[in-house]
Design an enzyme around this catalytic site. Sequence first.
Site, PDB file in Angstrom:
ATOM      1  N   ASP A   1      72.728  60.727  66.868  1.00 12.11           N
ATOM      2  CA  ASP A   1      73.869  60.696  67.789  1.00 12.11           C
ATOM      3  C   ASP A   1      73.636  59.769  68.986  1.00 12.11           C
ATOM      4  O   ASP A   1      72.526  59.686  69.503  1.00 12.11           O
ATOM      5  CB  ASP A   1      74.092  62.140  68.273  1.00 12.11           C
ATOM      6  CG  ASP A   1      75.422  62.346  68.932  1.00 12.11           C
ATOM      7  OD1 ASP A   1      76.389  61.669  68.555  1.00 12.11           O
ATOM      8  OD2 ASP A   1      75.501  63.202  69.832  1.00 12.11           O
TER       9      ASP A   1
ATOM     10  N   GLU B   1      82.511  54.498  68.904  1.00  6.29           N
ATOM     11  CA  GLU B   1      83.285  55.052  70.009  1.00  6.29           C
ATOM     12  C   GLU B   1      84.050  53.939  70.699  1.00  6.29           C
ATOM     13  O   GLU B   1      83.534  52.851  70.914  1.00  6.29           O
ATOM     14  CB  GLU B   1      82.306  55.712  70.991  1.00  6.29           C
ATOM     15  CG  GLU B   1      82.942  56.154  72.281  1.00  6.29           C
ATOM     16  CD  GLU B   1      81.959  56.958  73.153  1.00  6.29           C
ATOM     17  OE1 GLU B   1      81.272  57.827  72.595  1.00  6.29           O
ATOM     18  OE2 GLU B   1      81.902  56.695  74.345  1.00  6.29           O
TER      19      GLU B   1
HETATM   20  O1  G3H Z   1      77.610  63.790  71.175  1.00  9.94           O
HETATM   21  C1  G3H Z   1      77.446  64.900  71.677  1.00  9.94           C
HETATM   22  C2  G3H Z   1      78.532  65.627  72.327  1.00  9.94           C
HETATM   23  O2  G3H Z   1      79.473  64.756  72.799  1.00  9.94           O
HETATM   24  C3  G3H Z   1      78.101  66.754  73.201  1.00  9.94           C
HETATM   25  O3  G3H Z   1      78.834  66.871  74.403  1.00  9.94           O
HETATM   26  O4  G3H Z   1      77.143  68.223  75.571  1.00  9.94           O
HETATM   27  O5  G3H Z   1      79.362  67.873  76.549  1.00  9.94           O
HETATM   28  O6  G3H Z   1      79.119  69.313  74.514  1.00  9.94           O
HETATM   29  P1  G3H Z   1      78.609  68.167  75.307  1.00  9.94           P
HETATM   30 ZN    ZN Z   2      78.813  62.669  72.776  1.00 12.82          ZN
END
Ligand code: G3H
Ligand code: ZN
Length: 287
Positions: free
Chosen positions: A84, A136
């Site tokens: 990610d 993104e």
């Molecule tokens: O890519 C990961 C997410 O966008 C997590 O976002 O930590 O605000 O839930 P968050």
């Molecule tokens: Zn994220």
Amino acid sequence: MPLSTTGALVADAVARRSAVAAFNVITLEHVEAVISAAEAVGEPVVLQVSENAVKFRAGRLHAIATAAVSAARAAAVPVALHLDHVKSEALLHQAADCGFGSVMFDAAHLPYGENVAVTREAARWAHAHGLWLEAELGEVGGKDGTGPLDAHAPGARTDPGEARRFVEETGVDALAVAIGSSHAMTSRDARLDHARLAALHEALAVPLVLHGSSGVADDELQRAVAGGISKVNIGTALSIAMTGAIRAHLDADPRVVDPRRYLAAGRAAVADTAAQLLTTVVTAAAG
Ligand code: G3H
Ligand code: ZN
């Protein structure tokens, strides 16, 4: 059970007009907790390891990846591994060998042309190595010199026409869009722009991804899934759960020294939170 892939789980969710929950995992306790939550709910899940989580391990992906692959293979439900928020091409290039079936390549901070160029190359590489690639697009910078906003900067909104062009120009498999959520929120009061989501869903053929979902309340999350979000990324909610439980344990027993005591409390809290959010995501009725 064999390792699944994000592409397969998202495709299945799209066919059911539902979404797959993707949880960020930092420690082995996160991995175990998220898998036990998915097993308890009886739903598939994506485990995400972010570039920041790799930096936390001195830049080494292999150990946490190997543990996650092993735990995923032992799970009673399909589990996929996703890398990610990758900005480093060197990290992208480790994904396939470490068991990941998908990567989110994050170049949304770059000017539009550069975002297209590096994301197109990332998608080309990913596809050549059997990987599903998410990218993104936030808000493209203006002529007044305002810079691009990543998709989860407060106030950012993805333009549907630009998003369609971006997907055509890069060949990505899924797109993270800016509709009102922000990363790392510790309160669940983000208001999503559902009209914008509807326009993006109409304009784009690829699955749409919501980041920063920890800051989104259950009813808003379910509305987003019904409105076309197919992958829901959740990280901070698990951190809140783990840290809160560990803090409470240590406060209640200041003499504890065995890490298993408080890590068990943290892991159980992560499992509870993941099960609740997974249930929220998978029970959303598609619109
Ligand atoms: O890519 C990961 C997410 O966008 C997590 O976002 O930590 O605000 O839930 P968050
Ligand atoms: Zn994220």
